[in-house]
Design an enzyme around this catalytic site. Structure first.
Site, PDB file in Angstrom:
ATOM      1  CE  LYS A  47      -2.088 -11.259 -10.856  1.00 46.84           C
ATOM      2  NZ  LYS A  47      -3.114 -10.627 -10.474  1.00 46.84           N
ATOM      3  NE  ARG A  53      -0.481  -6.719 -14.418  1.00 46.12           N
ATOM      4  CZ  ARG A  53      -0.589  -6.668 -13.216  1.00 46.12           C
ATOM      5  NH1 ARG A  53       0.597  -7.389 -12.854  1.00 46.12           N
ATOM      6  NH2 ARG A  53      -1.140  -7.042 -12.478  1.00 46.12           N
ATOM      7  NE  ARG A 105      -4.055  -6.671  -1.631  1.00 42.34           N
ATOM      8  CZ  ARG A 105      -3.763  -6.743  -2.621  1.00 42.34           C
ATOM      9  NH1 ARG A 105      -3.304  -7.955  -3.472  1.00 42.34           N
ATOM     10  NH2 ARG A 105      -2.999  -6.138  -3.890  1.00 42.34           N
ATOM     11  NE  ARG A 126      -0.169  -4.074  -4.203  1.00 43.53           N
ATOM     12  CZ  ARG A 126      -1.210  -4.981  -4.555  1.00 43.53           C
ATOM     13  NH1 ARG A 126      -0.682  -5.868  -4.461  1.00 43.53           N
ATOM     14  NH2 ARG A 126      -0.793  -4.449  -5.969  1.00 43.53           N
ATOM     15  NE  ARG A 156      -4.428  -2.847  -8.585  1.00 42.38           N
ATOM     16  CZ  ARG A 156      -4.539  -3.563  -7.201  1.00 42.38           C
ATOM     17  NH1 ARG A 156      -4.858  -2.206  -6.936  1.00 42.38           N
ATOM     18  NH2 ARG A 156      -4.328  -4.381  -6.903  1.00 42.38           N
TER      19      ARG A 156
END
Ligand code: ADP
Ligand code: ZN
Length: 216
Positions: free
Chosen positions: A16, A91, A130, A163, A174
């Site tokens: 996203k 969401r 990431r 992160r 998640r």
């Protein structure tokens, strides 16, 4: 003219943020990422940041009233004919319903909801590798987008780190939260005739081209 908007919907790791950045630089859409707004609030130490931090760290959703407050404030600040691209919002069904009510009140139009479709394997691999620049927020990936020097941002020389919610356990949480609380929005928007399913598992440029074509 009134407000127009598109929504980027997808599981964590679907891309996203990456797609939003590409669309933003090629169009007049204003990027509204609730995740980015919350991370900024945490950095700035605001009340919203302090309320949101524990939820985010655990991979849980931040309560709807906090999210709606920051989104509505953002709409208030924008021009009455602005074009928004929502990333990571709505969401929950409650967020979607309240956004609909607000849009009806303002005569605003939801043009498209792009569902970025990826497998669970792709999400896990993207999020697990990431790396984010602490200084300029640029994104890298240990294998897919490696920085020229390990641990150092190509753009600004800042330090790269994971992160806080990209630990293995929190990634799994998640993904589970997405299935339980967000996936219902797919049917909600499909019924409204605004859902566009986009394959987001291939190279970045292909997904961008696909979305840009459908936006025309
Ligand atoms: P991702 O989609 O990869 O999880 P985001 O940056 O969109 O990344 O979101 C990070 C976290 O911020 C979420 O796990 C959640 O805690 C919080 N968050 C962001 N947007 C929302 C929202 N619309 N509703 C509730 N929580 C949100
Ligand atoms: Zn940087």
């Amino acid at each position: 003219m009134s407000i127009q908007a598109i929504i980027l919907l997808g599981a964590p790791g679907a891309g996203k943020g990456t797609m939003a950045e590409a669309i933003r630089s090629a169009t007049t859409f204003i990027h509204v990422s609730t995740g980015d707004m919350l991370r900024e609030a945490i950095k700035a130490g605001t009340l919203v940041g302090r309320e949101a931090e524990a939820f985010m760290r655990q991979g849980e959703l931040v309560p709807d009233e906090i999210i709606l407050k920051i989104v509505m404030e953002r709409l208030e600040r924008g021009a009455p004919d602005a074009q928004y691209m929502f990333d990571g919002f709505p969401r929950t069904l409650e967020q979607a319903r309240l956004l609909d009510a607000e849009f009806a009140r303002r005569g605003a139009k939801l043009i498209n909801v792009f569902l970025l479709d990826v497998s669970r394997e792709v999400s896990l691999e993207r999020l697990g590798g990431r790396l984010i620049c602490r200084r300029c927020d640029a994104n890298f990936h240990v294998r897919n987008i490696p920085p020229k020097t390990a641990g150092v941002c190509d753009n600004c020389g800042g330090e790269l780190s994971q992160r806080p919610d990209d630990s293995r356990a929190t990634i799994l949480k998640r993904l589970e939260v997405f299935q339980q609380q967000t996936a219902g929005l797919i049917a909600y928007y499909a019924k409204r005739g605004v859902l566009q399913r986009v394959d987001s598992s291939g190279p970045r440029a292909e997904t961008v081209a696909d979305i840009m074509k459908r936006l025309q």
